[in-house]
Each structure stands twice: as C-alpha cells, then as structure tokens.
Design a protein around this motif. Structure first.
Motif, PDB file in Angstrom:
ATOM      1  N   TYR A   1      -8.665  18.239   2.867  1.00 30.64           N
ATOM      2  CA  TYR A   1      -9.228  17.401   3.920  1.00 30.64           C
ATOM      3  C   TYR A   1      -9.894  18.317   4.917  1.00 30.64           C
ATOM      4  O   TYR A   1      -9.360  19.397   5.185  1.00 30.64           O
ATOM      5  CB  TYR A   1      -8.108  16.597   4.583  1.00 30.64           C
ATOM      6  CG  TYR A   1      -7.497  15.612   3.602  1.00 30.64           C
ATOM      7  CD1 TYR A   1      -8.054  14.353   3.409  1.00 30.64           C
ATOM      8  CD2 TYR A   1      -6.410  15.986   2.829  1.00 30.64           C
ATOM      9  CE1 TYR A   1      -7.517  13.469   2.485  1.00 30.64           C
ATOM     10  CE2 TYR A   1      -5.878  15.103   1.893  1.00 30.64           C
ATOM     11  CZ  TYR A   1      -6.450  13.850   1.720  1.00 30.64           C
ATOM     12  OH  TYR A   1      -5.937  12.998   0.793  1.00 30.64           O
TER      13      TYR A   1
ATOM     14  N   ASP B   1       6.182  11.976  -0.211  1.00 27.93           N
ATOM     15  CA  ASP B   1       4.901  11.282  -0.303  1.00 27.93           C
ATOM     16  C   ASP B   1       4.310  11.662  -1.664  1.00 27.93           C
ATOM     17  O   ASP B   1       3.786  12.760  -1.845  1.00 27.93           O
ATOM     18  CB  ASP B   1       3.988  11.717   0.849  1.00 27.93           C
ATOM     19  CG  ASP B   1       2.636  11.005   0.836  1.00 27.93           C
ATOM     20  OD1 ASP B   1       2.259  10.482  -0.228  1.00 27.93           O
ATOM     21  OD2 ASP B   1       1.957  11.001   1.883  1.00 27.93           O
TER      22      ASP B   1
ATOM     23  N   SER C   1       0.850  -1.200   0.000  1.00 26.56           N
ATOM     24  CA  SER C   1       0.000   0.000   0.000  1.00 26.56           C
ATOM     25  C   SER C   1       0.882   1.245   0.000  1.00 26.56           C
ATOM     26  O   SER C   1       2.095   1.154   0.236  1.00 26.56           O
ATOM     27  CB  SER C   1      -0.876   0.034   1.265  1.00 26.56           C
ATOM     28  OG  SER C   1      -0.068   0.257   2.411  1.00 26.56           O
ATOM     29  N   GLY C   2       0.249   2.386  -0.204  1.00 25.22           N
ATOM     30  CA  GLY C   2       0.965   3.656  -0.108  1.00 25.22           C
ATOM     31  C   GLY C   2       1.410   3.928   1.316  1.00 25.22           C
ATOM     32  O   GLY C   2       2.465   4.519   1.544  1.00 25.22           O
ATOM     33  N   THR C   3       0.610   3.509   2.266  1.00 24.96           N
ATOM     34  CA  THR C   3       0.979   3.695   3.672  1.00 24.96           C
ATOM     35  C   THR C   3       2.265   2.936   3.985  1.00 24.96           C
ATOM     36  O   THR C   3       3.192   3.483   4.594  1.00 24.96           O
ATOM     37  CB  THR C   3      -0.170   3.211   4.587  1.00 24.96           C
ATOM     38  OG1 THR C   3      -1.360   3.914   4.219  1.00 24.96           O
ATOM     39  CG2 THR C   3       0.131   3.460   6.040  1.00 24.96           C
TER      40      THR C   3
ATOM     41  N   TYR D   1      -3.611   3.020  -4.702  1.00 25.21           N
ATOM     42  CA  TYR D   1      -5.026   2.941  -4.307  1.00 25.21           C
ATOM     43  C   TYR D   1      -5.856   3.283  -5.553  1.00 25.21           C
ATOM     44  O   TYR D   1      -5.450   4.142  -6.346  1.00 25.21           O
ATOM     45  CB  TYR D   1      -5.259   3.952  -3.174  1.00 25.21           C
ATOM     46  CG  TYR D   1      -6.634   3.928  -2.581  1.00 25.21           C
ATOM     47  CD1 TYR D   1      -6.990   2.964  -1.643  1.00 25.21           C
ATOM     48  CD2 TYR D   1      -7.593   4.872  -2.951  1.00 25.21           C
ATOM     49  CE1 TYR D   1      -8.255   2.940  -1.093  1.00 25.21           C
ATOM     50  CE2 TYR D   1      -8.861   4.855  -2.404  1.00 25.21           C
ATOM     51  CZ  TYR D   1      -9.193   3.887  -1.477  1.00 25.21           C
ATOM     52  OH  TYR D   1     -10.451   3.869  -0.948  1.00 25.21           O
TER      53      TYR D   1
ATOM     54  N   THR E   1      -2.624  17.056   4.998  1.00 24.82           N
ATOM     55  CA  THR E   1      -2.403  15.872   4.175  1.00 24.82           C
ATOM     56  C   THR E   1      -3.346  14.778   4.644  1.00 24.82           C
ATOM     57  O   THR E   1      -4.092  14.952   5.610  1.00 24.82           O
ATOM     58  CB  THR E   1      -0.935  15.400   4.297  1.00 24.82           C
ATOM     59  OG1 THR E   1      -0.740  14.208   3.521  1.00 24.82           O
ATOM     60  CG2 THR E   1      -0.554  15.090   5.739  1.00 24.82           C
ATOM     61  N   PHE E   2      -3.296  13.646   3.952  1.00 25.20           N
ATOM     62  CA  PHE E   2      -3.996  12.459   4.430  1.00 25.20           C
ATOM     63  C   PHE E   2      -3.271  11.938   5.672  1.00 25.20           C
ATOM     64  O   PHE E   2      -2.046  12.022   5.756  1.00 25.20           O
ATOM     65  CB  PHE E   2      -4.027  11.405   3.311  1.00 25.20           C
ATOM     66  CG  PHE E   2      -4.741  10.151   3.684  1.00 25.20           C
ATOM     67  CD1 PHE E   2      -6.087  10.165   4.027  1.00 25.20           C
ATOM     68  CD2 PHE E   2      -4.070   8.935   3.697  1.00 25.20           C
ATOM     69  CE1 PHE E   2      -6.745   8.996   4.377  1.00 25.20           C
ATOM     70  CE2 PHE E   2      -4.725   7.761   4.041  1.00 25.20           C
ATOM     71  CZ  PHE E   2      -6.053   7.797   4.382  1.00 25.20           C
TER      72      PHE E   2
ATOM     73  N   SER F   1       1.321   5.531  -3.822  1.00 22.37           N
ATOM     74  CA  SER F   1       0.140   4.715  -3.551  1.00 22.37           C
ATOM     75  C   SER F   1      -0.532   4.396  -4.882  1.00 22.37           C
ATOM     76  O   SER F   1      -0.675   5.280  -5.729  1.00 22.37           O
ATOM     77  CB  SER F   1      -0.847   5.501  -2.685  1.00 22.37           C
ATOM     78  OG  SER F   1      -2.117   4.856  -2.693  1.00 22.37           O
TER      79      SER F   1
ATOM     80  N   ALA G   1      -2.177   9.251   6.832  1.00 23.76           N
ATOM     81  CA  ALA G   1      -1.108   8.244   6.795  1.00 23.76           C
ATOM     82  C   ALA G   1       0.292   8.855   6.790  1.00 23.76           C
ATOM     83  O   ALA G   1       1.238   8.259   7.311  1.00 23.76           O
ATOM     84  CB  ALA G   1      -1.276   7.351   5.566  1.00 23.76           C
TER      85      ALA G   1
ATOM     86  N   VAL H   1       4.884  16.260   1.078  1.00 22.88           N
ATOM     87  CA  VAL H   1       3.746  15.712   0.330  1.00 22.88           C
ATOM     88  C   VAL H   1       3.477  16.620  -0.863  1.00 22.88           C
ATOM     89  O   VAL H   1       3.298  17.835  -0.676  1.00 22.88           O
ATOM     90  CB  VAL H   1       2.474  15.652   1.209  1.00 22.88           C
ATOM     91  CG1 VAL H   1       1.319  15.025   0.446  1.00 22.88           C
ATOM     92  CG2 VAL H   1       2.738  14.897   2.504  1.00 22.88           C
TER      93      VAL H   1
ATOM     94  N   LEU I   1       5.362   4.548   2.697  1.00 22.61           N
ATOM     95  CA  LEU I   1       5.888   5.608   3.560  1.00 22.61           C
ATOM     96  C   LEU I   1       6.588   5.017   4.786  1.00 22.61           C
ATOM     97  O   LEU I   1       7.617   5.505   5.244  1.00 22.61           O
ATOM     98  CB  LEU I   1       4.745   6.517   4.033  1.00 22.61           C
ATOM     99  CG  LEU I   1       4.151   7.454   2.992  1.00 22.61           C
ATOM    100  CD1 LEU I   1       2.783   7.969   3.452  1.00 22.61           C
ATOM    101  CD2 LEU I   1       5.088   8.622   2.749  1.00 22.61           C
TER     102      LEU I   1
ATOM    103  N   ASP J   1      -5.496  -2.485  -3.102  1.00 26.48           N
ATOM    104  CA  ASP J   1      -4.378  -1.773  -2.478  1.00 26.48           C
ATOM    105  C   ASP J   1      -3.036  -2.177  -3.087  1.00 26.48           C
ATOM    106  O   ASP J   1      -2.807  -3.357  -3.369  1.00 26.48           O
ATOM    107  CB  ASP J   1      -4.341  -2.064  -0.973  1.00 26.48           C
ATOM    108  CG  ASP J   1      -5.351  -1.230  -0.206  1.00 26.48           C
ATOM    109  OD1 ASP J   1      -5.304   0.005  -0.343  1.00 26.48           O
ATOM    110  OD2 ASP J   1      -6.188  -1.811   0.516  1.00 26.48           O
ATOM    111  N   ALA J   2      -2.160  -1.206  -3.246  1.00 27.60           N
ATOM    112  CA  ALA J   2      -0.803  -1.464  -3.727  1.00 27.60           C
ATOM    113  C   ALA J   2       0.020  -0.187  -3.566  1.00 27.60           C
ATOM    114  O   ALA J   2      -0.550   0.905  -3.465  1.00 27.60           O
ATOM    115  CB  ALA J   2      -0.814  -1.885  -5.206  1.00 27.60           C
TER     116      ALA J   2
HETATM  117  C1  LIG Z   1      -3.623   7.840  -0.488  1.00 29.00           C
HETATM  118  C2  LIG Z   1      -2.569   8.521   0.307  1.00 29.00           C
HETATM  119  C3  LIG Z   1      -1.736   7.821   1.209  1.00 29.00           C
HETATM  120  C4  LIG Z   1      -1.959   6.386   1.587  1.00 29.00           C
HETATM  121  O1  LIG Z   1      -1.945   5.479   0.559  1.00 29.00           O
HETATM  122  P1  LIG Z   1      -2.718   4.066   0.711  1.00 29.00           P
HETATM  123  O2  LIG Z   1      -2.350   3.343  -0.533  1.00 29.00           O
HETATM  124  O3  LIG Z   1      -4.171   4.347   0.827  1.00 29.00           O
HETATM  125  O4  LIG Z   1      -2.175   3.383   1.928  1.00 29.00           O
HETATM  126  C5  LIG Z   1      -0.718   8.522   1.830  1.00 29.00           C
HETATM  127  N1  LIG Z   1      -0.530   9.828   1.620  1.00 29.00           N
HETATM  128  C6  LIG Z   1      -1.309  10.547   0.800  1.00 29.00           C
HETATM  129  C7  LIG Z   1      -1.021  11.997   0.595  1.00 29.00           C
HETATM  130  C8  LIG Z   1      -2.368   9.914   0.135  1.00 29.00           C
HETATM  131  O5  LIG Z   1      -3.153  10.649  -0.685  1.00 29.00           O
END
Ligand SMILES: *Cc1c(COP(=O)(O)O)cnc(C)c1O
Length: 371
Positions: A317, A156, A58-60, A182, A84-85, A180, A87, A130, A63, A192-193
């Motif tokens: 957000y 990010d 995943s993107g998480t 997603y 930011t998101f 990510s 994560a 980010v 990171l 997820d990837a």
């Molecule tokens: C989507 C996103 C993530 C997390 O990615 P996932 O694949 O959902 O775990 C992290 N940072 C930002 C800025 C994102 O938009």
C-alpha cells in the motif's frame, strides 16, 4: 494489455456450476441465512480445520465482530501492523480502543514479533496480525508472547485464504481468524462477504448473535440479549462461494506455480534493484499478491515503465496506516515505523492470478529485463 487480475477468466472456468447453483438458490426462495450459508460455514470450518465458522457481510465485519465479542472498549489497546489495508486498524478504533502499531519485518512485510513486547502495557488486550499478501506471520513467536501476557490474538486472513503455517491453515493459529471474500481475494464472492472461524465456543456463539442484532439464537423471537449489528452473509454469496471453495486448493497451487515461474525468471535478470518475495519458514503462502521490492528509489520508475507497456502493476500500500489522516489524532509521525515506510516506497505487485497466461507473465519479465 496484461491485467493485474481477470475475474472473467475465473468465471468462464466455473460458469456451468455457478449457473446451476444460483438458479437453485432463486427457486428456493430462501435469501437470508438458509442452507447455503449453513453449508458454507460447515465446509469452510472443515477446510481450514476449526470447529466453528460464522458467515458475515464483509472482511471488515469479520475483523470487527471478534473484537466486539472480546468486549473491546474505550481505553483498551490492541497491537497491530501499520503496513496493511486500512480496515485492520479502523475496526479497533471504531470500538473506541487504540490501535498501537508495531513495525514490520523487512523481508516478509509482516508484524515483527521481536518488537511487540516493548509495546505491551496494562491496557493491552490483544494483537491483530495480518498475513500480508498471503504469507503467514511467525505465529509461534506471536502466540508464545500472547500466552505470556494473556492477550487475545486475531488473524486477519483476508489475503491468506488457504495459506499454511507449520501444517495448519492460517486462521486456525489463534483465537479467531477473519476472512474477506471480496471478489479480488483468493476466494472471492460476487460482491461483499466474509467469514470468522474459531475453536472457542463462547466466541462463536457471541459472534453468531452479534451478526444478527444480538438475538438469543432464535431469529424470529425478537429477543435481543446484546447490542449487535446486521452483518449477515447473503445466501446468494454463499451459493457462489460453495462452488468456488472446491476450486480453491487448485487455484492456490496455480498461484504458487506462477510465483515460482516469476521467481526463477526474475532471478536470472540479475537486476540489483530487485528483491524477490521472501516467505516465512515452514509455511506455504498463497500469493494473493506477488510483490517485488524495488530498491534505490526506482519503484515508481519501474511502475510507470510497466504501465506504459500495458502491464497493470500495482502498489499495496502506498501510505502506511499510521500516516493516514484519519489516524492523525494518534499523533504518529513520519519516521516512527521506518521499515513500513520504506516498504511503502519500494513494494510493487506484479499481475498474478490462477488463470494468468504464460505469455502475459513473459511480457512482464521482458519489460523488467529492459529496466
Ligand atoms: C480486503 C482486506 C480487508 C477488508 O475486507 P473487506 O471484505 O473488503 O471488508 C481487511 N484486511 C485486509 C488485509 C484486506 O486485504
């Protein structure tokens, strides 16, 4: 009805290629860390312009794993943005380190390089930037600062796949880039990837080991040299992504062209409540989101009027990270990051994706013109 995003429209553009590739995957019987992941890692590193790439779950995790590779520990501090998101900041906290927030620029919503230095202490190890909404940060300033203070920088790039800054792609502008895949991102899997890219061999090798339980590189030797996790990229996701990566440059150009269409038409409305998206100089953003700023306390009114007209506008957000209850223990308060807090009250994402119809964009503009 004008959707924010339509993944079915994307699928119909590529379905014959996806079907072929997915059937080939099933017939191969190789479901974990096989030729599709290897091909994607090669193709993706080449596309971004780095030496190494590691596919993860995943993107998480993309990171988290570079931070683990830098051996981030309790007591360490990492500077990042509160806008930011979630994560981006939770991965720092999960390793016991402290996210230290620095406010954003009002025009681009990205981390403000001019405010970073005063937050650097003897405990600061690195900076996580980010590229929000697909628009690159001012990396030249951030890299100069990081060099001066011997800090790592991680990008990010979850929203910036394919974005360019000073002739280099986002992700290749620092020590490591985290992506990510997603499904809603500019390059999305069927679930997820994620992916990490780097030019640093040691970081690459450590991450590759960490994603597979810290093994010594021989997957079936069951010899573990560090404490890792299970964060593999599935073969089937890599198969889908290998098809879609070829379309990404075209899809990103379409996003840019739809963004210009909005820019020109919305500018003509001469609505003094609206500020158009501002992009970083010398960069080519990919418009993961097309984000207006709506001033004078009118954002929520705009949002409900658009929604009543059947237009799926959205807010990314609504609550900055420093005010999330999960980070209550850090002791931040309202007013600590005024630019981020103001942005959270004023940003508004309009529908935008490569296959969006002009009639849908026009419907959005018509609704805005009545406000
Ligand atoms: C989507 C996103 C993530 C997390 O990615 P996932 O694949 O959902 O775990 C992290 N940072 C930002 C800025 C994102 O938009």
């Amino acid at each position: 009805m004008v959707p924010q995003l339509d993944l079915k429209a994307e699928y119909s553009e590529i379905q014959s290629q996806i079907k072929k590739r997915v059937i080939r995957f099933f017939k191969s019987g190789r479901y974990i860390l096989g030729p599709e992941v290897e091909a994607l890692e090669r193709n993706f590193a080449k596309f971004i312009g780095t030496q190494y790439a590691v596919g993860v779950a995943s993107g998480t995790d993309a990171l988290l794993l570079p931070l683990m590779a830098y051996d981030l520990k309790k007591g360490d501090e990492v500077i990042t943005t509160p806008f930011t998101f979630i994560a981006t900041a939770t991965v720092i906290a999960r390793l016991g380190a402290k996210p230290v927030f620095v406010d954003i620029e009002a025009d681009t919503y990205n981390l403000n390089p001019d405010l970073i230095e005063r937050k650097i202490t003897s405990k600061t190890r690195g900076i996580v930037v980010v590229h929000l909404y697909g628009n690159p940060c001012r990396m030249r300033e951030i890299q100069a600062l990081a060099k001066r203070h011997k800090l790592f920088v991680i990008e990010d790039c979850a929203q910036a796949c394919g974005a360019v800054y000073r002739n280099k792609r986002a992700g290749s502008l620092s020590d490591a880039g985290a992506f990510s895949f997603y499904p809603t991102k500019t390059l999305g899997a069927a679930g997820d990837a994620g992916m990490i890219i780097t030019n640093i061999k040691k970081i690459y090798e450590t991450i590759k080991s960490l994603r597979h339980h810290g093994d010594d590189g021989r997957h079936h030797a069951y010899n573990h040299v560090r404490i890792g996790i299970n964060s593999r990229l599935d073969e089937i996701q890599a198969a889908v992504l290998n098809v879609k990566l070829k379309f990404l440059p075209k899809w990103n150009r379409q996003r840019q062209s739809h963004a210009s269409y909005y820019d020109e038409r919305i500018e003509k409305l001469k609505n003094s409540d609206i500020v158009l998206p501002q992009t970083t100089p010398n960069s080519s953003p990919v418009y993961h989101q097309y984000v207006l700023r709506v001033k004078n306390g009118k954002r929520d009114q705009f949002l409900s009027r658009l929604r009543n007209a059947g237009i799926q506008a959205a807010v990314y957000y609504p609550t900055p990270v420093h005010l999330q209850s999960c980070f209550g223990y850090l002791g931040y308060r309202k007013g600590d990051f005024p630019v981020s807090e103001q942005a959270a009250k004023e940003v508004l994402s309009l529908p935008l994706y490569p296959q969006i119809k002009k009639s849908h964009q026009q419907a959005v503009i018509n609704t805005l013109s009545s406000l």
